[in-house]
Design a protein around this motif. Sequence first.
Motif, PDB file in Angstrom:
ATOM      1  N   HIS A  41       9.073  12.894  -3.987  1.00 33.84           N
ATOM      2  CA  HIS A  41       8.078  12.642  -4.201  1.00 33.84           C
ATOM      3  C   HIS A  41       6.839  12.123  -3.461  1.00 33.84           C
ATOM      4  N   ILE A  42       7.430  11.150  -2.539  1.00 32.97           N
ATOM      5  CA  ILE A  42       6.504  10.194  -1.793  1.00 32.97           C
ATOM      6  C   ILE A  42       6.107  11.263  -0.788  1.00 32.97           C
ATOM      7  N   VAL A  43       6.678  12.366  -0.465  1.00 32.95           N
ATOM      8  CA  VAL A  43       6.109  13.414   0.745  1.00 32.95           C
ATOM      9  C   VAL A  43       5.708  14.569  -0.047  1.00 32.95           C
ATOM     10  N   SER A  44       5.557  14.661  -1.275  1.00 38.45           N
ATOM     11  CA  SER A  44       4.960  15.959  -1.868  1.00 38.45           C
ATOM     12  C   SER A  44       3.535  15.861  -1.609  1.00 38.45           C
ATOM     13  N   PRO A  45       2.877  16.765  -1.641  1.00 39.72           N
ATOM     14  CA  PRO A  45       1.752  17.100  -1.181  1.00 39.72           C
ATOM     15  C   PRO A  45       0.507  15.886  -2.103  1.00 39.72           C
ATOM     16  N   LYS A  46       0.418  15.881  -3.067  1.00 38.21           N
ATOM     17  CA  LYS A  46      -0.410  15.033  -3.645  1.00 38.21           C
ATOM     18  C   LYS A  46      -0.014  13.817  -3.514  1.00 38.21           C
ATOM     19  N   ALA A  47       1.042  13.167  -3.569  1.00 41.58           N
ATOM     20  CA  ALA A  47       1.292  11.789  -3.304  1.00 41.58           C
ATOM     21  C   ALA A  47       1.291  11.409  -1.781  1.00 41.58           C
ATOM     22  N   ASN A  48       1.579  12.223  -1.110  1.00 43.89           N
ATOM     23  CA  ASN A  48       1.593  11.946   0.371  1.00 43.89           C
ATOM     24  C   ASN A  48       0.086  11.752   0.670  1.00 43.89           C
ATOM     25  N   ALA A  49      -0.700  12.722   0.133  1.00 41.66           N
ATOM     26  CA  ALA A  49      -2.069  12.633   0.445  1.00 41.66           C
ATOM     27  C   ALA A  49      -2.903  11.271   0.003  1.00 41.66           C
ATOM     28  N   ALA A 100      -1.628   8.551   2.288  1.00 45.33           N
ATOM     29  CA  ALA A 100      -2.136   8.381   3.779  1.00 45.33           C
ATOM     30  C   ALA A 100      -3.420   7.956   3.703  1.00 45.33           C
ATOM     31  N   GLU A 101      -4.301   8.389   2.639  1.00 48.48           N
ATOM     32  CA  GLU A 101      -5.681   8.041   2.497  1.00 48.48           C
ATOM     33  C   GLU A 101      -5.970   6.753   2.015  1.00 48.48           C
ATOM     34  N   TYR A 102      -5.109   5.988   1.338  1.00 49.97           N
ATOM     35  CA  TYR A 102      -5.236   4.848   0.885  1.00 49.97           C
ATOM     36  C   TYR A 102      -4.852   3.636   1.909  1.00 49.97           C
ATOM     37  N   PHE A 103      -3.723   4.004   2.733  1.00 50.51           N
ATOM     38  CA  PHE A 103      -3.230   3.334   3.729  1.00 50.51           C
ATOM     39  C   PHE A 103      -3.872   3.375   5.137  1.00 50.51           C
ATOM     40  N   GLY A 124       0.716  -1.163  -0.044  1.00 44.74           N
ATOM     41  CA  GLY A 124       0.059   0.070  -0.032  1.00 44.74           C
ATOM     42  C   GLY A 124       0.848   1.214   0.078  1.00 44.74           C
ATOM     43  N   TYR A 125       2.315   1.365   0.108  1.00 49.38           N
ATOM     44  CA  TYR A 125       3.133   2.354   0.096  1.00 49.38           C
ATOM     45  C   TYR A 125       3.712   2.742  -1.256  1.00 49.38           C
ATOM     46  N   ALA A 126       3.399   1.888  -2.146  1.00 48.34           N
ATOM     47  CA  ALA A 126       3.875   2.073  -3.603  1.00 48.34           C
ATOM     48  C   ALA A 126       3.053   1.672  -4.567  1.00 48.34           C
ATOM     49  N   GLU A 127       1.971   2.092  -4.799  1.00 47.11           N
ATOM     50  CA  GLU A 127       0.776   1.743  -5.784  1.00 47.11           C
ATOM     51  C   GLU A 127       1.072   2.293  -7.185  1.00 47.11           C
ATOM     52  N   ASP A 128       1.057   1.534  -8.141  1.00 49.85           N
ATOM     53  CA  ASP A 128       1.093   1.915  -9.418  1.00 49.85           C
ATOM     54  C   ASP A 128      -0.014   1.560 -10.554  1.00 49.85           C
ATOM     55  N   GLY A 129      -1.110   1.416  -9.753  1.00 49.55           N
ATOM     56  CA  GLY A 129      -2.396   1.337 -10.432  1.00 49.55           C
ATOM     57  C   GLY A 129      -2.838  -0.332 -10.566  1.00 49.55           C
ATOM     58  N   SER A 130      -1.754  -1.331 -10.329  1.00 52.79           N
ATOM     59  CA  SER A 130      -2.261  -2.629 -10.796  1.00 52.79           C
ATOM     60  C   SER A 130      -3.243  -3.205  -9.644  1.00 52.79           C
ATOM     61  N   GLU A 183      -3.697   6.277   7.546  1.00 52.99           N
ATOM     62  CA  GLU A 183      -2.588   7.008   8.415  1.00 52.99           C
ATOM     63  C   GLU A 183      -2.742   8.624   8.358  1.00 52.99           C
ATOM     64  N   SER A 184      -1.764   9.335   9.266  1.00 52.87           N
ATOM     65  CA  SER A 184      -1.757  10.918   9.084  1.00 52.87           C
ATOM     66  C   SER A 184      -0.693  11.057   8.347  1.00 52.87           C
ATOM     67  N   PRO A 185      -0.618  11.987   7.082  1.00 52.12           N
ATOM     68  CA  PRO A 185       0.426  12.377   6.315  1.00 52.12           C
ATOM     69  C   PRO A 185       1.423  13.147   7.076  1.00 52.12           C
ATOM     70  N   ALA A 186       2.551  13.089   6.369  1.00 52.92           N
ATOM     71  CA  ALA A 186       3.671  13.620   7.207  1.00 52.92           C
ATOM     72  C   ALA A 186       3.767  15.275   6.666  1.00 52.92           C
ATOM     73  N   ASN A 187       3.170  15.448   5.482  1.00 53.49           N
ATOM     74  CA  ASN A 187       3.046  16.918   4.773  1.00 53.49           C
ATOM     75  C   ASN A 187       1.710  17.557   5.127  1.00 53.49           C
ATOM     76  N   PRO A 188       1.994  18.637   5.731  1.00 49.99           N
ATOM     77  CA  PRO A 188       0.328  19.342   6.103  1.00 49.99           C
ATOM     78  C   PRO A 188      -0.205  19.828   4.816  1.00 49.99           C
ATOM     79  N   LYS A 189       0.564  20.024   3.893  1.00 50.46           N
ATOM     80  CA  LYS A 189      -0.111  20.312   2.473  1.00 50.46           C
ATOM     81  C   LYS A 189      -0.946  19.293   1.719  1.00 50.46           C
TER      82      LYS A 189
END
Length: 399
Positions: free
Chosen positions: A318-326, A329-332, A61-67, A334-340
């Motif tokens: 990338h993984i802590v960029s706002p969109k990816a981190n969101a 966090a939502e898929y897994f 669940g941490y590195a999803e590629d659409g598969s 948990e709370s995101p690390a990036n407030p944005k």
Amino acid sequence: MKLARVLAGTAAVVLLAAACGTSDDSGGSSDSAAGFTPPKLEALKKLGTPEGALNVLAWAGYAEDGSNDPKVDWVTPYEKATGCQVNVKVFGTSDEAVSLMKTGQYDVVSASGDASLRLIAAGDVEPVTTDLVPNYADLFPFLKDQKWNSVDGVSYGVPHGWGANLLMYRTDVVTPAPTSWSAVFEDNAATKGKVTAYDSPIYIADAALYLMKTKPDLGIKNPYALDDKQFEAAVDLLKKQKANVGEYWSDYLKEVSAFKSGDSVIGTTWQVIANVAKAEGAKVDAVLPTEGATGWSDTWMVGTKSKHKTCAYKWLDHIVSPKANAQVAEYFGESPANPKACEFTADKTHCDTYHAGDAEYAKQIWYWSTPITQCLDGRTDVKCKDYSAWTQAWTEIKG
């Protein structure tokens, strides 16, 4: 909700694996606050040209590629932006992750607190130059420079997501609403035989945390640092609790089912499980008890033997960029690390639900750590019980 199906086979061990945790893992004692001296390794000083590939070792669940779900994909945008083609290896336990990192085949790893320090001590991951990770500056300050991702002021990774182990209960059975872990550790006729507890030796820390707050004479300062007397007290409490336990849950979906049916009415859980249970009609709620809780904070780390370090750093960013981190966090769950990231979650209440940015809430969490003989609370006059002792005791507790 989708995560519940994806992780059905692995959720029992996600974020707190049965790690070795012996004194040998510590790297030897020193004046270091971590209890060991890390190998002298240099962090990357500047980025180069992306190498075209990235081998990722990650929790499910941490590195999803659409598969798994075409709508869940933050790997492909990274590949398009960097030219680094991603190969993902999913691991099921922290112990497995530590073993796989020793092969030198992986560039980055998502490490939980019961693995990160072992990786550092073994020299399998290296310090990270956070200035080369632009999105690092935006991350919540209370996640940075912590004992599970830094040693003696040197950062070894980028915080990713975090959460707490909560107390879930049936609102139609357990009244008044519980506010303390005493609800699962002390006798209660209404819940006898219907208490549930996490099926892992690390659950001993939950008992230790309760004793730390309720039996100060034991002198427990850290629920993962227990000397003989403290350890015996925690084990005895869990043996007493067993009479009230209906089942020890090790399957994400089975806990939901047990609370829906009423076979379980109170016990430890994760916020995402409570969300799923509620969505499926269970009359449940979850709280952070007054004593605090155990929990997790995960870190992305760079492999020392990585041949794709520019791609690795671009992944960390990338993984802590706002969109990816969101998305993560939502898929897994948990709370995101990036407030944005909170601006990009599909569920606009996600960050409130998971207490993103709530430093006071986060302070109440004792993040998972691997018990070692060198007491994690700084004591040097005694030896503490290591994870092998915890594992043996857990077998005895369950009978």
